[in-house]
Each structure stands twice: as C-alpha cells, then as structure tokens.
Scaffold this motif. Structure first.
Motif, PDB file in Angstrom:
ATOM      1  N   LEU A  95       0.852  -1.141  -0.088  1.00  0.00           N
ATOM      2  CA  LEU A  95      -0.169  -0.024  -0.157  1.00  0.00           C
ATOM      3  C   LEU A  95       0.608   1.274   0.167  1.00  0.00           C
ATOM      4  CD1 LEU A  95      -2.533  -1.131   2.490  1.00  0.00           C
ATOM      5  CD2 LEU A  95      -2.888  -0.912   0.054  1.00  0.00           C
ATOM      6  N   LEU A  96       0.339   2.076  -0.593  1.00  0.00           N
ATOM      7  CA  LEU A  96       1.415   3.554  -0.884  1.00  0.00           C
ATOM      8  C   LEU A  96       1.828   3.984   0.520  1.00  0.00           C
ATOM      9  CD1 LEU A  96       2.262   5.336  -3.179  1.00  0.00           C
ATOM     10  CD2 LEU A  96       0.364   6.641  -2.655  1.00  0.00           C
ATOM     11  N   MET A  97       0.912   4.125   1.366  1.00  0.00           N
ATOM     12  CA  MET A  97       1.234   4.438   2.762  1.00  0.00           C
ATOM     13  C   MET A  97       2.668   3.712   3.137  1.00  0.00           C
ATOM     14  SD  MET A  97      -2.046   5.885   4.931  1.00  0.00           S
ATOM     15  CE  MET A  97      -1.155   6.334   6.248  1.00  0.00           C
ATOM     16  N   ARG A  98       2.655   2.670   2.901  1.00  0.00           N
ATOM     17  CA  ARG A  98       3.568   1.884   3.532  1.00  0.00           C
ATOM     18  C   ARG A  98       4.857   1.536   2.535  1.00  0.00           C
ATOM     19  NH1 ARG A  98      -0.321  -2.779   5.396  1.00  0.00           N
ATOM     20  NH2 ARG A  98      -1.412  -1.410   7.224  1.00  0.00           N
ATOM     21  N   MET A  99       4.668   1.847   1.294  1.00  0.00           N
ATOM     22  CA  MET A  99       5.615   1.776   0.408  1.00  0.00           C
ATOM     23  C   MET A  99       7.083   2.182   0.658  1.00  0.00           C
ATOM     24  SD  MET A  99       5.227   2.164  -3.717  1.00  0.00           S
ATOM     25  CE  MET A  99       3.874   0.728  -3.800  1.00  0.00           C
ATOM     26  N   LYS A 100       8.141   1.582   0.510  1.00  0.00           N
ATOM     27  CA  LYS A 100       9.414   1.884   0.826  1.00  0.00           C
ATOM     28  C   LYS A 100      10.192   2.589  -0.467  1.00  0.00           C
ATOM     29  CE  LYS A 100       9.832  -1.320   4.590  1.00  0.00           C
ATOM     30  NZ  LYS A 100       8.640  -1.825   4.288  1.00  0.00           N
ATOM     31  N   ASP A 101      10.828   3.394  -0.447  1.00  0.00           N
ATOM     32  CA  ASP A 101      11.718   4.102  -1.415  1.00  0.00           C
ATOM     33  C   ASP A 101      12.074   2.871  -2.549  1.00  0.00           C
ATOM     34  OD1 ASP A 101      11.131   6.444  -0.362  1.00  0.00           O
ATOM     35  OD2 ASP A 101      13.198   7.125  -0.036  1.00  0.00           O
ATOM     36  N   VAL A 140      -2.556  -4.803 -17.679  1.00  0.00           N
ATOM     37  CA  VAL A 140      -3.897  -4.284 -17.708  1.00  0.00           C
ATOM     38  C   VAL A 140      -3.911  -3.009 -16.392  1.00  0.00           C
ATOM     39  CG1 VAL A 140      -4.750  -5.729 -16.261  1.00  0.00           C
ATOM     40  CG2 VAL A 140      -6.412  -4.503 -17.304  1.00  0.00           C
ATOM     41  N   VAL A 141      -3.191  -3.207 -15.256  1.00  0.00           N
ATOM     42  CA  VAL A 141      -3.102  -2.347 -14.350  1.00  0.00           C
ATOM     43  C   VAL A 141      -2.512  -0.986 -14.556  1.00  0.00           C
ATOM     44  CG1 VAL A 141      -3.225  -4.331 -12.579  1.00  0.00           C
ATOM     45  CG2 VAL A 141      -0.943  -2.925 -13.010  1.00  0.00           C
ATOM     46  N   GLY A 142      -1.748  -1.146 -15.644  1.00  0.00           N
ATOM     47  CA  GLY A 142      -1.323   0.346 -16.325  1.00  0.00           C
ATOM     48  C   GLY A 142      -2.225   1.292 -16.769  1.00  0.00           C
ATOM     49  N   ALA A 143      -3.383   0.771 -17.129  1.00  0.00           N
ATOM     50  CA  ALA A 143      -4.509   1.390 -17.707  1.00  0.00           C
ATOM     51  C   ALA A 143      -5.538   1.447 -16.380  1.00  0.00           C
ATOM     52  CB  ALA A 143      -5.190   0.578 -18.931  1.00  0.00           C
ATOM     53  N   THR A 144      -5.691   0.757 -15.498  1.00  0.00           N
ATOM     54  CA  THR A 144      -6.718   0.720 -14.614  1.00  0.00           C
ATOM     55  C   THR A 144      -6.275   1.196 -13.161  1.00  0.00           C
ATOM     56  OG1 THR A 144      -6.442  -1.482 -14.084  1.00  0.00           O
ATOM     57  CG2 THR A 144      -8.087  -1.185 -15.623  1.00  0.00           C
ATOM     58  N   GLY A 145      -5.306   1.003 -12.894  1.00  0.00           N
ATOM     59  CA  GLY A 145      -4.552   1.232 -11.507  1.00  0.00           C
ATOM     60  C   GLY A 145      -5.088  -0.105 -10.746  1.00  0.00           C
ATOM     61  N   ASN A 146      -4.391  -0.014  -9.585  1.00  0.00           N
ATOM     62  CA  ASN A 146      -4.552  -1.297  -8.711  1.00  0.00           C
ATOM     63  C   ASN A 146      -4.249  -0.909  -7.367  1.00  0.00           C
ATOM     64  OD1 ASN A 146      -5.622  -3.869  -8.237  1.00  0.00           O
ATOM     65  ND2 ASN A 146      -3.821  -5.137  -8.739  1.00  0.00           N
ATOM     66  N   ALA A 147      -5.299  -1.183  -6.373  1.00  0.00           N
ATOM     67  CA  ALA A 147      -4.719  -0.984  -4.993  1.00  0.00           C
ATOM     68  C   ALA A 147      -3.431  -1.876  -4.729  1.00  0.00           C
ATOM     69  CB  ALA A 147      -5.712  -1.129  -4.070  1.00  0.00           C
ATOM     70  N   GLY A 148      -2.278  -1.169  -3.883  1.00  0.00           N
ATOM     71  CA  GLY A 148      -1.202  -1.882  -3.662  1.00  0.00           C
ATOM     72  C   GLY A 148      -0.214  -2.042  -4.682  1.00  0.00           C
ATOM     73  N   GLN A 149      -0.404  -1.368  -5.797  1.00  0.00           N
ATOM     74  CA  GLN A 149       0.626  -1.567  -6.876  1.00  0.00           C
ATOM     75  C   GLN A 149       0.801  -0.249  -7.511  1.00  0.00           C
ATOM     76  OE1 GLN A 149      -0.980  -4.966  -9.684  1.00  0.00           O
ATOM     77  NE2 GLN A 149       0.679  -5.896  -8.783  1.00  0.00           N
ATOM     78  N   ALA A 150       0.821   0.858  -6.750  1.00  0.00           N
ATOM     79  CA  ALA A 150       1.142   2.162  -7.445  1.00  0.00           C
ATOM     80  C   ALA A 150       2.341   2.339  -8.208  1.00  0.00           C
ATOM     81  CB  ALA A 150       1.010   3.260  -6.024  1.00  0.00           C
ATOM     82  N   ASN A 151       3.305   1.409  -7.605  1.00  0.00           N
ATOM     83  CA  ASN A 151       4.695   1.585  -8.244  1.00  0.00           C
ATOM     84  C   ASN A 151       4.604   0.655  -9.457  1.00  0.00           C
ATOM     85  OD1 ASN A 151       4.455  -0.746  -7.063  1.00  0.00           O
ATOM     86  ND2 ASN A 151       6.392  -1.007  -5.773  1.00  0.00           N
ATOM     87  N   TYR A 152       4.217  -0.432  -9.616  1.00  0.00           N
ATOM     88  CA  TYR A 152       3.940  -1.118 -10.763  1.00  0.00           C
ATOM     89  C   TYR A 152       3.182  -0.708 -11.802  1.00  0.00           C
ATOM     90  CZ  TYR A 152       2.919  -5.459 -13.342  1.00  0.00           C
ATOM     91  OH  TYR A 152       2.935  -6.490 -14.433  1.00  0.00           O
ATOM     92  N   ALA A 153       1.860  -0.061 -11.296  1.00  0.00           N
ATOM     93  CA  ALA A 153       0.986   0.798 -12.261  1.00  0.00           C
ATOM     94  C   ALA A 153       1.651   1.824 -12.907  1.00  0.00           C
ATOM     95  CB  ALA A 153      -0.419   1.073 -11.543  1.00  0.00           C
TER      96      ALA A 153
END
Ligand code: NAD
Length: 245
Positions: A95-101, A140-153
């Motif tokens: 999750l973004l709030m916990r995502m490390k650099d 697909v998440v590059g187009a839709t977004g996905n919770a928990g994958q802000a970096n990947y999306a």
C-alpha cells in the motif's frame, strides 16, 4: 520470422520464455536474456530445439554495462537486431502509505528505466537498417490502476506513454513500437494464489478464466511480424474482456 533476430528480455521463465519459444517456432533466431543463469540455460536448451542458432546472455537489465555488453555481443554474432521484446519485469506490492523507497525505485528501474536504456542502444542498428519491431510488455493495471501496486501501475502506464513517443520518433524509419498489456496470466506466481483469491479474480474476467503465457506470446508475435508494418503506438490488451481499452 525466418531470418529475423529477436532479443527477448526476461526469457528464462514465465511469459518471456514462452515468447522466445513461439518466435523460435516461427523460425526467428532468439537472443534469450535474464539475470537467472540456471533457468536461462534450461530455456536456451528448449528454444534451440526449434532455432538451433539461438543464444543466451546473462545480464541484469538495471546495469547499463550489461545492456551495452548484450547489444555488442548480438551485433558481433548476428550483425543486426530486428525485434526487441522488453518483457523483464518485477512487482514489489505494498500500500502506498507503507511503500518503501526501495520498492518504488526497484520497480521503476526494472520495468521502465531499463527499457529506455536498452531501447536507446538498439535504435542505432535498427535506424541504420531501416527496420525494427519493438514490443513492450505492459499490464492491464497500467490502464486501470490497482490498490497495492502504485509503483507497478506507474511503471506500466509510463511504458505506454514511452512507447507512443518512441513510435512517433521512429515511424519514418520503418520501425514500429507497441505494447501488449496482459491481464491475469497463469504463471508460477498466480498458481500460488489461494482458491478465494483466484475466485475473486475470475469473477472480474468475462471469459471466466485466466489467460496463458501462450495467449500473450501470440499477441507479441503478431505485432513483431513483418506484416504488422502499419500498426504502431498501440496497446494490445490480452485480458479475456476484463478491461476494454
Ligand atoms: P516472471 O517472474 O516469471 O518472469 C520475469 C522475467 O524477468 C524472469 O525471466 C526474470 O529473470 C526477468 N528479470 C527480472 N528482473 C530482471 C533483471 N533485473 N534483469 C534481467 N532480467 C530480469 O514474470 P512473468 O509473469 O512472466 O512476467 C513477464 C512480464 O509480463 C512482466 O513485465 C510482467 O510485468 C508482465 N505481466 C505479467 C502478468 C501475469 O499475470 N503474469 C500480467 C501482466 C503483465
């Protein structure tokens, strides 16, 4: 693909390995590439049954020196590169709030920055030859977004923008650049999902089943074919109807 030279990054396992096999079946000579030497040799043995002149190069796509070495070696051995499939990719979900650099940086580095660097190197021989097919594996998440994958999306959405810009720059040289965006594909990663998680995913897919690496490879080979000369800057979604772009 007779006579074509195809580099497929991340081809020691999963989708990349099946793409390499599919291209070999279509008579391309394949350059397999990955940072996992054992698996890479296994994949090469498989591909050589179909395309005996194929080679494998151990390389880390995040290391600029490795990328230069790959291109130099391919030019030494084959004298050209016709097809580049940028497939190597990783996830570091949080999750973004916990995502490390480091989780952000490593995903952007493998999934986006390395593609910029390798493509820049490959463009030189492709421009000279006035021929090239570049296929980037998005999601697909590059187009839709996905919770928990802000970096990947972000990396995959960035890849789509990168690909369109690239396509516009090189179109006059007979070089195309496109993305294939897989949905949920059955690989070692998705095989580990518990039945509840699998059920939740399947309920979102109109076809009611996950795709296979072969489904993705088919789309990649279509875009990498000579005859796809007039298709560029596109994203081809392979997702069983889960997202219609
Ligand atoms: P995978 O983990 O089986 O394969 C990834 C490959 O990339 C491996 O060969 C690995 O060695 C290579 N790789 C990773 N980091 C590397 C590095 N630093 N240097 C060199 N090679 C490196 O994963 P996969 O599921 O086959 O995924 C392939 C591509 O498809 C990725 O870009 C992924 O984002 C994308 N994708 C997969 C799915 C899916 O459901 N499996 C869905 C959408 C998109």
């Amino acid at each position: 693909m007779e006579g074509r030279i195809a580099i497929v990054t991340g081809s020691s396992s999963g989708i990349g390995r099946v793409i390499a096999n599919d291209m070999a079946r279509r008579r391309a000579r394949v350059v397999l590439m990955s940072n996992v030497p054992g698996d890479l040799q296994d994949a090469l043995a498989e591909v050589r049954l179909l395309a005996p002149e194929s080679i494998a190069i151990e390389a880390d796509v995040t290391k600029s020196d490795d990328l230069s070495r790959v291109v130099d070696q391919v030019m030494d051995v084959f004298g050209k590169v016709d097809i580049l499939v940028n497939n190597a990719g990783i996830t570091r979900d949080n999750l973004l709030m916990r995502m490390k650099d480091d989780e952000w940086d490593s995903v952007l580095s493998v999934n986006l920055t390395s593609i910029f660097k390798l493509t820049r190197l490959i463009l030189k021989p492709m421009m000279k030859a006035r021929y090239g097919r570049i296929v980037n594996i998005a999601s697909v998440v590059g187009a839709t977004g996905n919770a928990g994958q802000a970096n990947y999306a972000a990396s995959k959405a960035g890849l789509m923008g990168f690909t369109k810009s690239l396509a516009a720059e090189v179109a006059s040289r007979n070089i195309t650049a496109n993305c294939v965006a897989p949905g949920f594909i059955r690989t070692a990663m998705t095989d580990k999902l518990n039945p509840k998680a699998s059920e939740a995913i399947l309920s979102r897919i109109p076809m009611g089943a996950m795709g296979t690496p072969e489904d993705v490879a088919h789309a990649v080979c279509f875009l990498a074919a000579d005859s796809s000369r007039y298709i560029t800057g596109e994203t081809l979604h392979v997702n069983g109807g889960m997202y219609m772009g």
